[in-house]
Design a protein around this motif. Structure first.
Motif, short mmCIF file in Angstrom:
data_model
loop_
_atom_site.label_atom_id
_atom_site.label_comp_id
_atom_site.label_asym_id
_atom_site.label_seq_id
_atom_site.Cartn_x
_atom_site.Cartn_y
_atom_site.Cartn_z
N GLU A 152 24.20 -7.22 35.39
CA GLU A 152 23.41 -8.42 35.67
C GLU A 152 21.92 -8.10 35.63
N LEU A 153 21.54 -6.96 36.17
CA LEU A 153 20.14 -6.55 36.15
C LEU A 153 19.68 -6.26 34.71
N ALA A 154 20.56 -5.64 33.93
CA ALA A 154 20.21 -5.24 32.57
C ALA A 154 19.95 -6.43 31.65
N VAL A 155 20.68 -7.52 31.84
CA VAL A 155 20.54 -8.67 30.94
C VAL A 155 19.59 -9.73 31.49
N LYS A 156 19.15 -9.56 32.73
CA LYS A 156 18.28 -10.56 33.35
C LYS A 156 17.02 -10.79 32.50
N GLY A 157 16.76 -12.03 32.19
CA GLY A 157 15.57 -12.38 31.42
C GLY A 157 15.73 -12.24 29.92
N THR A 158 16.93 -11.87 29.45
CA THR A 158 17.17 -11.73 28.02
C THR A 158 17.93 -12.95 27.51
N PRO A 159 17.30 -13.82 26.75
CA PRO A 159 17.96 -15.03 26.26
C PRO A 159 19.23 -14.70 25.46
N GLY A 160 20.30 -15.43 25.75
CA GLY A 160 21.53 -15.27 24.99
C GLY A 160 22.50 -14.24 25.53
N LEU A 161 22.06 -13.40 26.48
CA LEU A 161 22.95 -12.40 27.06
C LEU A 161 23.38 -12.83 28.45
N SER A 162 24.68 -12.69 28.73
CA SER A 162 25.21 -13.05 30.05
C SER A 162 26.30 -12.05 30.43
N VAL A 163 26.80 -12.16 31.66
CA VAL A 163 27.81 -11.24 32.18
C VAL A 163 28.96 -12.04 32.78
N SER A 164 30.18 -11.56 32.59
CA SER A 164 31.36 -12.19 33.18
C SER A 164 32.18 -11.16 33.94
N ASP A 165 32.73 -11.55 35.08
CA ASP A 165 33.59 -10.67 35.87
C ASP A 165 35.06 -10.98 35.63
N MET A 166 35.40 -11.62 34.52
CA MET A 166 36.75 -12.12 34.30
C MET A 166 37.81 -11.03 34.32
N GLU A 167 37.46 -9.79 33.97
CA GLU A 167 38.44 -8.71 34.01
C GLU A 167 38.51 -8.04 35.37
N LEU A 168 37.57 -8.36 36.24
CA LEU A 168 37.53 -7.75 37.56
C LEU A 168 38.21 -8.62 38.61
N THR A 169 38.62 -9.82 38.21
CA THR A 169 39.17 -10.77 39.17
C THR A 169 40.63 -11.09 38.91
N VAL A 170 41.28 -10.32 38.05
CA VAL A 170 42.70 -10.52 37.75
C VAL A 170 43.46 -9.24 38.11
N PRO A 171 44.78 -9.33 38.32
CA PRO A 171 45.57 -8.13 38.60
C PRO A 171 45.41 -7.10 37.49
N VAL A 172 45.52 -5.82 37.85
CA VAL A 172 45.32 -4.74 36.90
C VAL A 172 46.25 -4.87 35.70
N GLU A 173 47.48 -5.34 35.92
CA GLU A 173 48.42 -5.45 34.80
C GLU A 173 48.00 -6.52 33.79
N GLN A 174 47.03 -7.36 34.16
CA GLN A 174 46.50 -8.36 33.23
C GLN A 174 45.12 -7.97 32.70
N ASN A 175 44.77 -6.70 32.89
CA ASN A 175 43.42 -6.26 32.56
C ASN A 175 43.29 -5.66 31.17
N TYR A 176 44.36 -5.69 30.40
CA TYR A 176 44.28 -5.18 29.04
C TYR A 176 43.49 -6.13 28.17
N THR A 177 42.85 -5.60 27.13
CA THR A 177 41.99 -6.42 26.29
C THR A 177 42.75 -7.56 25.64
N TYR A 178 43.99 -7.33 25.24
CA TYR A 178 44.72 -8.42 24.59
C TYR A 178 44.95 -9.58 25.56
N CYS A 179 45.11 -9.26 26.87
CA CYS A 179 45.25 -10.32 27.87
C CYS A 179 43.96 -11.12 27.99
N THR A 180 42.84 -10.40 27.98
CA THR A 180 41.53 -11.07 28.04
C THR A 180 41.33 -11.97 26.83
#
Length: 211
Positions: free
Chosen positions: A63-91
């Motif tokens: 979040e600090l790294a992208v702050k103030g950079t147009p077009g860049l954002s951060v998502s916690d979508m892989e940090l808020t699901v069970p580990v067994e759903q954390n594979y890239t294909y699930c995402t």
């Protein structure tokens, strides 16, 4: 203004995020038909057999790294699901459900390209997204193109793209070592990220291996 057709995401451990990641994200944002690049920290290390830094720290540094950079954002979508759903294909399946009519571009580090066919459910991966990467220096480009041709042959319909940029030769391993040795992080990470690392005492201990 006409909305661009694609959605772009950059997955990785980002432990920590560094200028190489940011340069790649900016290049992808410029070259791909997308309006935004979302960086997604993962819980799983894949071929990297080391314990990751706490999720909240890696997320905050992003979040600090992208702050103030147009077009860049951060998502916690892989940090808020069970580990067994954390594979890239699930995402990617979740992203495809969310954006059914948009092409999904998934940015990966150049080092990950060599292991892409070893990720969980590679057939699904290549069906769900166009994989995009950049490699460091002219020496790596022929190898990257060779790997891309290999995947396109092994997985019919696979789509891969090489960015026209030469990211700085920086690795997260190098940064963790620099912290332990008391060296400067100038030119390696954004200033705010370096401050966060120092303030929270991150990376002072040797990397903890996982089984």
């Amino acid at each position: 203004m006409e909305q661009k057709k694609g959605k772009a995401f950059f997955g990785g451990s980002f432990d920590p995020v560094h200028w190489g990641h940011i340069v790649m994200a900016r290049a992808a944002l410029k070259e791909l038909p997308v309006d935004e690049m979302t960086l997604i920290p993962t819980r799983l290390t894949g071929y990297k057999k080391r314990k990751l830094t706490e999720d909240r720290d890696r997320l905050r540094m992003l979040e600090l790294a992208v702050k103030g950079t147009p077009g860049l954002s951060v998502s916690d979508m892989e940090l808020t699901v069970p580990v067994e759903q954390n594979y890239t294909y699930c995402t990617l399946e979740r992203l495809k459900e969310r954006y059914p009519d948009r092409e999904i571009f998934f940015l990966i580090g150049g080092d990950s390209l060599a292991y892409l066919d070893q990720w969980r459910e590679p057939e699904k991966l290549f069906r769900l997204a166009t994989f995009v990467t950049a490699v460091r220096g002219d020496v790596d480009i022929p190898r990257a193109k060779e790997l891309m041709k290999k995947y396109e042959k092994e997985f019919p319909g696979a789509r891969l793209q090489l960015l026209r940029t030469d990211p700085p030769d920086i690795s997260s391993t190098e940064i963790r070592m620099a912290v332990r040795e008391g060296k400067t992080l100038k030119g390696l990470v954004p200033y705010s990220v370096g401050q966060y690392i120092r303030r929270h005492g991150l990376y002072l201990e040797p990397d903890e291996r996982t089984e």
